[in-house]
Design an enzyme around this catalytic site. Structure first.
Site, PDB file in Angstrom:
ATOM      1  N   GLU A 103      41.216 -47.193 -22.449  1.00 38.17           N
ATOM      2  CA  GLU A 103      42.473 -46.495 -22.776  1.00 38.17           C
ATOM      3  C   GLU A 103      43.070 -47.082 -24.040  1.00 38.17           C
ATOM      4  O   GLU A 103      43.089 -48.304 -24.215  1.00 38.17           O
ATOM      5  CB  GLU A 103      43.458 -46.616 -21.609  1.00 38.17           C
ATOM      6  CG  GLU A 103      43.105 -45.692 -20.461  1.00 38.17           C
ATOM      7  CD  GLU A 103      44.111 -45.732 -19.321  1.00 38.17           C
ATOM      8  OE1 GLU A 103      45.320 -45.798 -19.599  1.00 38.17           O
ATOM      9  OE2 GLU A 103      43.667 -45.714 -18.172  1.00 38.17           O
ATOM     10  N   ARG A 148      29.246 -32.036 -24.069  1.00 40.58           N
ATOM     11  CA  ARG A 148      30.412 -31.247 -23.680  1.00 40.58           C
ATOM     12  C   ARG A 148      31.677 -32.058 -23.950  1.00 40.58           C
ATOM     13  O   ARG A 148      31.835 -33.159 -23.401  1.00 40.58           O
ATOM     14  CB  ARG A 148      30.260 -30.958 -22.182  1.00 40.58           C
ATOM     15  CG  ARG A 148      31.137 -29.907 -21.595  1.00 40.58           C
ATOM     16  CD  ARG A 148      30.503 -29.384 -20.333  1.00 40.58           C
ATOM     17  NE  ARG A 148      29.435 -28.473 -20.701  1.00 40.58           N
ATOM     18  CZ  ARG A 148      29.626 -27.204 -21.061  1.00 40.58           C
ATOM     19  NH1 ARG A 148      30.840 -26.691 -21.092  1.00 40.58           N
ATOM     20  NH2 ARG A 148      28.603 -26.441 -21.400  1.00 40.58           N
ATOM     21  N   THR A 182      35.554 -27.681 -29.647  1.00 36.77           N
ATOM     22  CA  THR A 182      34.672 -28.333 -28.686  1.00 36.77           C
ATOM     23  C   THR A 182      33.513 -28.906 -29.493  1.00 36.77           C
ATOM     24  O   THR A 182      33.342 -28.590 -30.673  1.00 36.77           O
ATOM     25  CB  THR A 182      34.111 -27.334 -27.653  1.00 36.77           C
ATOM     26  OG1 THR A 182      33.510 -26.245 -28.352  1.00 36.77           O
ATOM     27  CG2 THR A 182      35.201 -26.814 -26.734  1.00 36.77           C
ATOM     28  N   LYS A 236      29.095 -26.426 -28.579  1.00 34.38           N
ATOM     29  CA  LYS A 236      28.623 -25.052 -28.809  1.00 34.38           C
ATOM     30  C   LYS A 236      27.666 -25.057 -30.009  1.00 34.38           C
ATOM     31  O   LYS A 236      26.615 -25.675 -29.920  1.00 34.38           O
ATOM     32  CB  LYS A 236      29.825 -24.128 -28.989  1.00 34.38           C
ATOM     33  CG  LYS A 236      30.705 -24.089 -27.717  1.00 34.38           C
ATOM     34  CD  LYS A 236      31.844 -23.118 -27.833  1.00 34.38           C
ATOM     35  CE  LYS A 236      32.609 -23.005 -26.529  1.00 34.38           C
ATOM     36  NZ  LYS A 236      33.880 -23.728 -26.537  1.00 34.38           N
ATOM     37  N   ASP A 294      41.350 -23.222 -34.095  1.00 36.30           N
ATOM     38  CA  ASP A 294      40.466 -23.649 -33.007  1.00 36.30           C
ATOM     39  C   ASP A 294      39.075 -23.114 -33.352  1.00 36.30           C
ATOM     40  O   ASP A 294      38.784 -21.938 -33.159  1.00 36.30           O
ATOM     41  CB  ASP A 294      40.982 -23.064 -31.685  1.00 36.30           C
ATOM     42  CG  ASP A 294      40.045 -23.349 -30.520  1.00 36.30           C
ATOM     43  OD1 ASP A 294      38.915 -23.813 -30.759  1.00 36.30           O
ATOM     44  OD2 ASP A 294      40.443 -23.092 -29.374  1.00 36.30           O
ATOM     45  N   TYR A 303      36.461 -48.735 -19.074  1.00 28.85           N
ATOM     46  CA  TYR A 303      37.786 -48.177 -19.385  1.00 28.85           C
ATOM     47  C   TYR A 303      38.177 -48.598 -20.784  1.00 28.85           C
ATOM     48  O   TYR A 303      38.092 -49.786 -21.114  1.00 28.85           O
ATOM     49  CB  TYR A 303      38.839 -48.681 -18.388  1.00 28.85           C
ATOM     50  CG  TYR A 303      39.242 -47.595 -17.425  1.00 28.85           C
ATOM     51  CD1 TYR A 303      39.797 -46.421 -17.904  1.00 28.85           C
ATOM     52  CD2 TYR A 303      39.039 -47.737 -16.052  1.00 28.85           C
ATOM     53  CE1 TYR A 303      40.139 -45.396 -17.044  1.00 28.85           C
ATOM     54  CE2 TYR A 303      39.376 -46.707 -15.187  1.00 28.85           C
ATOM     55  CZ  TYR A 303      39.926 -45.539 -15.685  1.00 28.85           C
ATOM     56  OH  TYR A 303      40.258 -44.524 -14.845  1.00 28.85           O
TER      57      TYR A 303
HETATM   58  N1  DSN Z   1      34.404 -20.654 -22.236  1.00 26.68           N
HETATM   59  C1  DSN Z   1      34.083 -20.729 -23.635  1.00 26.68           C
HETATM   60  C2  DSN Z   1      33.293 -19.562 -24.094  1.00 26.68           C
HETATM   61  O1  DSN Z   1      32.381 -19.187 -23.391  1.00 26.68           O
HETATM   62  O2  DSN Z   1      33.538 -19.048 -25.156  1.00 26.68           O
HETATM   63  C3  DSN Z   1      35.271 -20.940 -24.486  1.00 26.68           C
HETATM   64  O3  DSN Z   1      35.795 -22.182 -24.218  1.00 26.68           O
END
Ligand code: DSN
Length: 440
Positions: A69, A253, A244, A247, A218, A67
């Protein structure tokens, strides 16, 4: 159950499976099957990728036991000395990678990064401007039943919908300004889940500045391309950047928030923890640091350049085969294929299902102005990040286009033709995949 393709497993999964087989055979069996699925199919989901063994390794460590925090130097638990150093390294590398001053690496996901960003910039009931989900936006950009649509008031700016407009299906920047002037949003959001073109962050900033709004970019989909300099950076235009990490950035993730503004950075930290989260996932933060380190290497730039080349090759090959690509093509890692040009009868739902039978994985996706509902759609979204990681180049992308057309053509003909053709293509896909193994 014996695994029929043991040679397909990356070493991390293979070692884990050795242990799990004794410890939890049911889960071991399912992980083995999923490893085979990933190894023997072509991944065209634009938001997915195959991480390196190092990124995967870092997640499977004792860091998960802790933990932590709070933030480095200001934790609510003892024993965080190494966690402080790990999180600091992750933050420093994120800042170096994106050329910014402050990074919060704790968001568990992109949606949570957006939640914390919005909570830092708006009060409940405030208005923000974004692109609607059905035009390529994200559910955390104002979908009715998402927190962003329930607690704030989204207003949406349009694309150019007129077919004869030279910018057809691209963002209508004049309309962005008009929407801002009319609704005076507190926040303007740009950055999308299904938009194949370069985003002009400078124009968004001009629209935001006119009404004193904060610009949030974003960049979840294009983060890797931005880090590699293959897509323009949202800095210095955006006040806040969310993303994120899994990707195009090819990390574990998770989520990330960045800014150059010290006051905003403090607010963001408070809104991530304790605003929307408790303990950070330190094993994921360790892995984010590894991924950021990888993205700082010159090889990552070469990878991202190839991602874009591969997407273009796939789009061009599909056009030659009679498909329409929305906006006429792609500048980044993804494309939206309007299937109606091939056949009015063809839906995204059918295409997704039929292609999966052949080992080609993608997702149905609405196209701008799609008359069909989200569960059916008239399009599929295809992306090149994962195939590029496994080493595919333009030739393999053209081969994929030809497989896609064979499968969809067979599906349109009859269920029997579909069954026999998908069997043939499945074997060809399997054979190509075996010559391009996943990263080890
Ligand atoms: N779910 C994602 C996508 O496939 O683009 C976006 O967060």
């Amino acid at each position: 159950m014996a695994n029929p393709h043991p040679h397909h497993h990356d070493p991390i999964t293979a070692a884990t499976l050795e242990l799990l087989k004794k410890h939890d055979p049911a889960i071991a069996d399912l992980i083995a099957k999923e490893a085979d699925r990933q190894a023997t199919t072509i991944e065209l989901i634009a938001s997915e990728n195959h991480v390196s063994a190092a990124v995967m390794h870092a997640m499977g460590t004792c860091l998960t036991n802790k933990y932590a925090e709070g933030y480095p130097g200001a934790r609510y638990y003892g024993g965080c000395v190494f966690h402080d150093q790990i999180e600091d390294l992750a933050r420093q590398r994120a800042c170096q990678l994106f050329g910014c001053r402050f990074a919060n690496v704790q968001p568990h996901s992109g949606a949570q990064a957006n939640t914390a960003a919005m909570m830092s910039l708006m009060e409940a009931g405030d208005t923000f401007a974004s692109l609607v989900l059905k035009d390529g936006g994200h559910l955390s950009h104002g979908m009715k039943i998402n927190f962003s649509g329930r607690f704030y008031k989204p207003v949406h700016y349009p694309l150019h919908y007129a077919k004869d407009h030279p910018e057809h299906e691209r963002i209508d920047y004049d309309a962005v300004k008009a929407v801002c002037r009319e609704h005076k949003p507190k926040v303007v959001m740009c950055g999308y889940s299904a938009y194949p073109r370069v985003i002009d962050f400078k124009k968004f900033r001009e629209a935001a500045d006119e009404v004193g709004a904060i610009l949030v970019a974003d960049i979840a989909h294009i983060a890797g391309l931005v880090a590699a300099g293959v897509h323009p950076s949202p800095f210095p235009h955006a006040h806040v950047v969310t993303t994120t990490t899994h990707k195009t950035l090819r990390g574990p993730r998770g989520g990330l928030i960045m800014t150059n503004d010290e006051e905003l950075a403090k607010k963001i930290d408070r809104n991530v923890f304790p605003g929307v989260q408790g303990g950070p996932l330190m094993h994921v933060i360790g892995s984010k640091a590894v991924a950021f380190g990888e993205a700082l290497k010159p090889e990552f730039k070469t990878y991202c350049q190839q991602v874009v080349k591969n997407a273009k090759a796939l789009a061009e090959a599909l056009v030659k085969l009679g498909y329409r690509i929305t906006s006429g093509g792609t500048d980044n890692h993804l494309m939206l294929v309007d299937l109606r040009q091939r056949s009015e009868k063809l839906t995204g739902a059918d295409a997704e299902k039929w292609l999966e039978m052949a080992g080609i994985i993608c997702n149905k996706n609405g196209i701008p102005d799609d008359p069909r509902p989200p569960k059916l759609t008239s399009g599929v979204r295809l992306g090149s990040p994962a195939t590029t990681t496994r080493g595919f180049k333009e030739d393999q992308m053209r081969q994929i286009a030809s497989w896609i057309d064979r499968v969809l053509g067979a599906g349109l003909e009859s269920p029997e033709t579909l069954e026999s053709e998908t069997k043939r293509v499945r074997e060809e896909v399997r054979s190509l995949c075996s010559t391009f193994p996943l990263p080890a």
